[in-house]
Design an enzyme around this catalytic site. Structure first.
Site, PDB file in Angstrom:
ATOM      1  N   GLU A  72     -35.755 -57.048 -20.422  1.00 26.64           N
ATOM      2  CA  GLU A  72     -35.301 -55.613 -20.914  1.00 26.64           C
ATOM      3  C   GLU A  72     -35.896 -55.251 -21.970  1.00 26.64           C
ATOM      4  OE1 GLU A  72     -31.259 -53.131 -21.323  1.00 26.64           O
ATOM      5  OE2 GLU A  72     -31.337 -55.030 -20.813  1.00 26.64           O
ATOM      6  N   ARG A 307     -30.707 -72.094 -18.370  1.00 26.83           N
ATOM      7  CA  ARG A 307     -31.380 -71.529 -19.208  1.00 26.83           C
ATOM      8  C   ARG A 307     -31.451 -72.552 -20.452  1.00 26.83           C
ATOM      9  NH1 ARG A 307     -28.112 -66.684 -21.175  1.00 26.83           N
ATOM     10  NH2 ARG A 307     -29.638 -66.527 -22.680  1.00 26.83           N
ATOM     11  N   LYS A 317     -30.109 -62.562 -27.910  1.00 23.97           N
ATOM     12  CA  LYS A 317     -30.716 -61.437 -28.384  1.00 23.97           C
ATOM     13  C   LYS A 317     -30.009 -60.462 -29.137  1.00 23.97           C
ATOM     14  CE  LYS A 317     -33.746 -59.716 -25.456  1.00 23.97           C
ATOM     15  NZ  LYS A 317     -34.157 -58.872 -24.198  1.00 23.97           N
TER      16      LYS A 317
END
Length: 461
Positions: A72, A307, A317
């Site tokens: 994104e 992850r 983020k």
């Protein structure tokens, strides 16, 4: 629906590399099994993303597999994204496939072209090409908005979706929890015609933001809460960086993502473990749209991996953005930041990050990787690349009082040291073997006065 810039797509590699044996993991085992059984051998590729009719006109897909990296564009990529990039592009490279770079730009309020450009630059810097051709344009979820709307209308007409006018709080309460089933919305029994009329009114901007949503009609008593009629479209008046003000309704990520994969003929949709609970909805949506003839079969399949958790490193983020906006760091490329641009500015190399991603492997269980592993990969990469130098950080002058009488007044003695001490022949002062390049060396002189580190001479040790 097509992308004329990418009319011819070739696989990144024609076959699995045989000269280098890659460490196996569960994803490689899945891909090898799919290739052995021809799970995706019947696929066709229309030359660009598209619906079932578009791909039916194409040729057999030249790519044995298709993966994707779908960030994104709402921030700069970090070390965790580097792992995903190396994983998806690496698998496509190793198995004769193609990896797509796609921007999941379904949230217009947080996205910006600055982030789009930085992501493109980071993927290129890591050494990868996307979409099967040099300099190919990345794909964008927003390019598929027309199809997503068309698919939503089909779901409504087929009785698989409805417009819900409950408030967000009412929907939250009626959704139930892990111990209590949900309660059907009072608007769930509307006819497809009524739902379609209201959905078109949503599209035409007749309602305020948050007034209603389009929900999939699945099962409010499902033990998986994600299947309790999830929202798939919401009203959001916001200017999109790609489509401008064309739309005032936007698809939810969990609805858009499977469709994007299917339009691009992705075979192995690889994501992190937090999306594992969403996989049943992914599969449900694929089955409904294939039933309606909108998407080609076989559908993509989602696989999840753990992850990256790196000691002493923030990989959120949102938190990294807060450091930038609060001016705790000089920017996204501050050398202290774990962003790809920050690591690059600090001196990390693409080869070191690729080696790190390969070395830590891929698993289904969460674990922590020590930061020294990343540093070790950089040292290993630079060992035979970075020419050595010398600096005295805390200097004190040393005068050799008998230099002139032994060496001659003003004499400077030429010296050399290997620039790469651990390279082949680098530690040897002899000549390189015939047919080989001599090892690089650094040249310098020594005279009467030299600088030594202050710790090397202390009157009181």
């Amino acid at each position: 629906m097509s992308h004329p810039k990418n009319t011819q797509i070739e696989p990144l590699a024609s076959a699995v590399a045989t000269d280098v044996v890659k460490p196996s993991n569960f994803l490689r085992q899945i891909i090898e099994s799919d290739l052995a059984h021809g799970s995706y051998a019947s696929r066709k590729w229309g030359g660009s993303p598209g619906d079932a009719a578009h791909h039916a006109k194409g040729q057999p897909d030249p790519a044995k597999i298709r993966t994707r990296f779908p960030p994104e564009p709402n921030g700069y990529l970090h070390i965790g994204h580097a792992k995903s990039i190396c994983l998806n592009f690496g698998l496509a490279r190793d198995y004769g496939g193609v990896c797509h770079l796609r921007f999941d730009d379904t949230n217009p309020e947080k996205e910006d072209t600055e982030y789009v450009n930085s992501i493109i630059d980071s993927v290129k810097w890591l050494g990868f090409e996307w979409n099967g051709a040099p300099d190919a344009a990345p794909y964008q979820a927003s390019d598929y908005f027309d199809f997503m709307y068309r698919a939503a209308e089909y779901l409504i007409e087929a009785g698989h979706a409805y417009v819900d006018e409950q408030t967000a709080e009412q929907m939250r309460v009626n959704r139930g929890d892990f111990g209590k089933p949900g309660i059907n919305s009072p608007y769930r029994s509307r006819t497809p015609a009524d739902n379609l009329a209201r959905f078109r009114q949503m599209r035409d901007g007749l309602y305020e933001d948050g007034a209603m949503v389009l929900r999939a009609k699945i099962d409010m008593a499902s033990p998986n809460i994600n299947l309790r009629d999830p929202a798939i479209y919401r009203i959001r008046r916001a200017t999109h960086h790609n489509t401008g003000d064309k739309w005032c309704i936007y698809p939810m990520y969990t609805y858009a993502h499977p469709i994007e994969d299917a339009l691009e003929q992705i075979t192995h949709s690889i994501c992190t473990l937090e999306f594992e609970d969403q996989r049943p909805f992914y599969d449900w949506l694929m089955a409904r749209l294939i039933e309606g003839g909108l998407l080609a079969s076989p559908p993509p399949h989602q696989y999840e991996f753990a992850r990256l958790n790196l000691t002493y490193v923030i990989t959120s983020k949102r938190k990294l953005a807060q450091l930038v906006y609060d001016h705790k760091v000089s920017g996204w490329d501050d050398p202290r930041m774990p962003t790809i641009v920050g690591l690059r500015r600090r001196g990390y190399t693409p080869a070191a990050l690729q080696m790190f991603a390969e070395r830590i492997g891929v698993t289904k269980s969460d674990s922590w990787i020590d930061y020294s592993t990343l540093e070790g990969c950089l040292r290993e990469d630079l060992e035979l690349k970075a020419h050595r130098g010398m600096a005295v950080l805390n200097p004190v002058k040393l005068v050799m009082t008998n230099w002139d009488e032994v060496m001659g007044a003003g004499h400077l003695e030429p010296c050399s040291q290997p620039a790469l001490p651990h390279a082949p022949h680098g530690a040897s002062s002899g000549a390189a073997p015939e047919g080989t390049e001599p090892p690089p060396a650094r040249q310098f002189t020594i005279g009467k006065e030299v600088w030594i580190d202050r710790e090397d001479f202390e009157e009181v040790p």
